[in-house]
Enzyme design. Structure first.
Site, PDB file in Angstrom:
ATOM      1  N   HIS A  31       0.677  -1.152   0.076  1.00 21.02           N
ATOM      2  CA  HIS A  31       0.072   0.052  -0.102  1.00 21.02           C
ATOM      3  C   HIS A  31       0.923   1.398   0.097  1.00 21.02           C
ATOM      4  O   HIS A  31       0.645   2.215  -0.749  1.00 21.02           O
ATOM      5  CB  HIS A  31      -0.978   0.171   1.273  1.00 21.02           C
ATOM      6  CG  HIS A  31      -1.778  -0.910   1.337  1.00 21.02           C
ATOM      7  ND1 HIS A  31      -2.163  -1.812   2.404  1.00 21.02           N
ATOM      8  CD2 HIS A  31      -2.876  -1.388   0.406  1.00 21.02           C
ATOM      9  CE1 HIS A  31      -3.177  -2.637   2.198  1.00 21.02           C
ATOM     10  NE2 HIS A  31      -3.665  -2.374   1.125  1.00 21.02           N
ATOM     11  N   LYS A  55     -18.203  -6.242   7.222  1.00 24.48           N
ATOM     12  CA  LYS A  55     -16.828  -6.990   7.195  1.00 24.48           C
ATOM     13  C   LYS A  55     -16.005  -6.794   8.587  1.00 24.48           C
ATOM     14  O   LYS A  55     -16.236  -5.373   9.224  1.00 24.48           O
ATOM     15  CB  LYS A  55     -16.018  -6.181   6.180  1.00 24.48           C
ATOM     16  CG  LYS A  55     -14.605  -7.105   6.057  1.00 24.48           C
ATOM     17  CD  LYS A  55     -13.988  -6.304   4.576  1.00 24.48           C
ATOM     18  CE  LYS A  55     -12.330  -7.063   4.622  1.00 24.48           C
ATOM     19  NZ  LYS A  55     -11.656  -6.359   3.760  1.00 24.48           N
ATOM     20  N   ARG A 104      -2.165  -6.497  -8.010  1.00 24.81           N
ATOM     21  CA  ARG A 104      -1.120  -7.603  -7.936  1.00 24.81           C
ATOM     22  C   ARG A 104      -1.335  -8.337  -9.136  1.00 24.81           C
ATOM     23  O   ARG A 104      -2.473  -8.693  -9.469  1.00 24.81           O
ATOM     24  CB  ARG A 104      -1.349  -8.393  -6.528  1.00 24.81           C
ATOM     25  CG  ARG A 104      -1.153  -7.400  -5.303  1.00 24.81           C
ATOM     26  CD  ARG A 104      -1.541  -8.370  -4.056  1.00 24.81           C
ATOM     27  NE  ARG A 104      -3.123  -8.354  -4.075  1.00 24.81           N
ATOM     28  CZ  ARG A 104      -3.749  -9.008  -2.953  1.00 24.81           C
ATOM     29  NH1 ARG A 104      -3.077  -9.352  -2.039  1.00 24.81           N
ATOM     30  NH2 ARG A 104      -4.948  -9.130  -3.104  1.00 24.81           N
ATOM     31  N   SER A 142      -3.409  -9.539   3.673  1.00 26.53           N
ATOM     32  CA  SER A 142      -3.763  -9.257   4.966  1.00 26.53           C
ATOM     33  C   SER A 142      -3.663 -10.538   5.807  1.00 26.53           C
ATOM     34  O   SER A 142      -3.187 -10.699   6.955  1.00 26.53           O
ATOM     35  CB  SER A 142      -5.048  -8.377   5.424  1.00 26.53           C
ATOM     36  OG  SER A 142      -6.071  -9.141   5.068  1.00 26.53           O
TER      37      SER A 142
END
Length: 179
Positions: A31, A55, A104, A142
């Site tokens: 990031h 979430k 990505r 993550s």
């Protein structure tokens, strides 16, 4: 020098303002790399931290703002704020004409392309600029970070994936009992 530094489109949106949205939970070196690169391309870069009540997040919105500000404070043209709702609506509310997306290889391309096409249908005046993740960070997620933090007490291992100032907060969150 920025892309179209003084360009405003017919819809009144500025192409000198870009918005990089994400959950940043936690913020990673990948990031940060996108933030640094995008901050060189635009006069103003807003890092928009999305709030999704459905979430479960590791860090609350205020903590994520603080963490992103901590790692981007060397970039004077970057500001950080939260939003809820559609990212494209948030971008428009800021008068920005560009949405920055870090991708990505392989893992993100199809999903990001679909999102870009939907955003274009929702607001054709907002352009999406894709920045390819650096190969050093292309595999970082993550869930990978949480696994490394849980299985290794070596901060040097985590520092390969997250900025060092984030490590104490990440370790504290993962050590805290779940509520």
């Amino acid at each position: 020098m920025t892309l179209n530094s003084s360009h405003t489109d017919a819809g009144g949106l500025s192409h000198s303002i870009a918005v990089y949205t994400g959950s940043f939970d936690p913020v990673t070196l990948g990031h940060l790399h996108i933030i640094e690169r995008a901050s060189k391309l635009f006069d103003t870069l807003v890092v928009g931290i999305g709030i999704n009540a459905d979430k479960k997040s590791l860090f609350n919105p205020e903590e994520r703002i603080e963490l992103v500000q901590t790692i981007s404070n060397h970039l004077p043209n970057v500001r950080v704020q939260t939003f809820d709702g559609l990212a494209v609506d948030f971008v428009r509310s800021l008068g920005a004409g560009v949405m920055v997306r870090g991708i990505r290889p392989l893992t993100d391309i199809a999903g990001e392309f679909t999102m870009m096409m939907a955003n274009r249908q929702l607001d054709a005046d907002i352009e999406t600029v894709f920045l390819m993740a650096d190969e050093r960070f292309a595999h970082v997620s993550s869930s990978l970070l949480k696994q490394i933090a849980a299985l290794s007490e070596n901060d040097d291992h985590l520092a390969k994936f997250v900025p060092r100032p984030i490590i104490p907060s990440l370790r504290a969150k993962l050590a805290a009992p779940s509520v």
